[in-house]
Structure formats: structure tokens, C-alpha cells
Scaffold this motif. Sequence first.
Motif, PDB file in Angstrom:
ATOM      1  N   ALA A  69       0.825  -1.207   0.000  1.00 35.16           N
ATOM      2  CA  ALA A  69       0.000   0.000   0.000  1.00 35.16           C
ATOM      3  C   ALA A  69       0.861   1.260   0.000  1.00 35.16           C
ATOM      4  CB  ALA A  69      -0.926  -0.016   1.215  1.00 35.16           C
ATOM      5  N   ARG A  78      -3.657   4.355  -8.757  1.00 34.38           N
ATOM      6  CA  ARG A  78      -5.042   4.247  -8.325  1.00 34.38           C
ATOM      7  C   ARG A  78      -5.714   2.971  -8.828  1.00 34.38           C
ATOM      8  NH1 ARG A  78      -5.777   5.783  -4.135  1.00 34.38           N
ATOM      9  NH2 ARG A  78      -8.030   5.633  -4.500  1.00 34.38           N
ATOM     10  N   ASP A  93      -4.467  -3.639   2.547  1.00 33.61           N
ATOM     11  CA  ASP A  93      -4.274  -2.304   3.115  1.00 33.61           C
ATOM     12  C   ASP A  93      -4.351  -1.202   2.070  1.00 33.61           C
ATOM     13  OD1 ASP A  93      -3.044  -2.635   6.138  1.00 33.61           O
ATOM     14  OD2 ASP A  93      -2.604  -4.352   4.870  1.00 33.61           O
ATOM     15  N   TRP A  94      -4.711  -1.561   0.840  1.00 40.02           N
ATOM     16  CA  TRP A  94      -4.747  -0.558  -0.226  1.00 40.02           C
ATOM     17  C   TRP A  94      -6.187  -0.279  -0.606  1.00 40.02           C
ATOM     18  CZ3 TRP A  94      -5.228  -0.728  -5.901  1.00 40.02           C
ATOM     19  CH2 TRP A  94      -4.782   0.461  -6.508  1.00 40.02           C
ATOM     20  N   ASP A  95      -6.544   0.977  -0.836  1.00 37.20           N
ATOM     21  CA  ASP A  95      -7.935   1.338  -1.094  1.00 37.20           C
ATOM     22  C   ASP A  95      -8.217   1.692  -2.549  1.00 37.20           C
ATOM     23  OD1 ASP A  95      -6.591   3.698  -1.276  1.00 37.20           O
ATOM     24  OD2 ASP A  95      -7.739   4.766   0.250  1.00 37.20           O
ATOM     25  N   GLU A  97      -8.439   0.661  -6.858  1.00 35.09           N
ATOM     26  CA  GLU A  97      -9.169  -0.331  -7.642  1.00 35.09           C
ATOM     27  C   GLU A  97      -8.283  -1.537  -7.959  1.00 35.09           C
ATOM     28  OE1 GLU A  97     -11.277  -0.874 -12.039  1.00 35.09           O
ATOM     29  OE2 GLU A  97     -10.365   1.040 -11.468  1.00 35.09           O
TER      30      GLU A  97
END
Length: 208
Positions: A69, A78, A93-95, A97
Motif C-alpha cells: 500500500a 489508483r 491495506d490498499w484502497d 481499484e
Amino acid sequence: MTAAAREEILRRIRAAAVPPAPPVPRHYLRHAPGVPDQDRPAVLALFAERLTEYGAEVLRADRPGPAVARLLAGHGARSLVVPDGLPAEWTADWDGEVRTDRPPLGKAALDATDAVLTGCAAAVADSGTLVLDGGPAQGRRAATLLPDLHVCVVRAEQVRSALPGALARLDPARPLTFVSGPSATADIEMIRVKGVHGPRRLAVVLLG
């Protein structure tokens, strides 16, 4: 041509023939100079050093999720493509796509994705090389070539001091891809250009 003349020509050829080449020595160094595989801290330090020399980014970590992340955020990614078999914790832990490459994404979709996340089959400290064989968490070669950023998670036990040790971990029947740093070439007028044959940026999460 008389028989005598033919024999004379052949005699001269035999006399001038190069002696057989000596046998190829097999007692070559099987590890980086001064860095045996048993010295794990030295092997991992050399691996990180070589990657950095190539222009790759290296992040040492105990857990892959936060490190992945952090790297993706640091590069402004992104969207992310992941191969089949990639552990869910690597992206937990990454938001951004996450696009799974199953069914296989088209070239346009891959090219439009900011980054790709993979594991590897083995790694070589002496040359700072990652080896992918298309296995679980590694995916298709196309998926690792089209996104601009490649993030690779490498476990400490996968890193060998030199190529002979890494080859012992590989299956020669599989499609092997050797990656040494971000893609670059200086073929045209000796001007270094990144991203010609693959990602312009390479980031490695080194676990352990």
C-alpha cells in the motif's frame, strides 16, 4: 586433381587443424564473491543494493500488505492488476481499484492500469534479478509488461546469492522471465530510455 595432390592437401589441413578445446571447467563460483548463500543478511543486503543500482525501489518489510500500500500510494497508483493466486493480504491495506486478471484482461485494459502486483519464483542477489515463471501470484507475461509500475513481493528464502543457486529452484519447462531493474534501453544514439520493453518503474517488497 590427382590422388597425390588431394592427399597432400588433406595432410596440410590435418597438420594445421586446431587441437580439441579443453574441457569446460565446472568448478566455477556458485555464489557472489564473498557472499555465500548461508550468510542470509549479506545476501539480502546485496540483493537490495543491486536493485537500487538499477533504479528500482526496495522496501524491507515483515508484512506485505502495508508495504504494498505504501509503495502504490507513493507512486500515485489508483488502479492495480493482480494475477490469479495472489494472496488477498497483499492488497488488504490498499484502497484503490483492484482488477483481477481472470479472465485475461485485454491489452488496452492492462495498458490503462497504473500498476501490477506479483510475486516471483526466485531472485538473484548478485545481479538484482527477479525470476517469474507464470505460477501462482505471478500471472501472464503480458500483465507484467504493460502497466507502468511493477510491484513485486519477494520472500527472503527465494533470494539466492548467484544464478546457479536460483536455477536450482526453477523448472526449465516453465516460461521464465528474468527482470533486472526497470525496463530500459540505450540502443538509439546511446540515449537511455525507460519503459521500452516493460514497466518504467520497479518496486520490490523484500520480506524478512
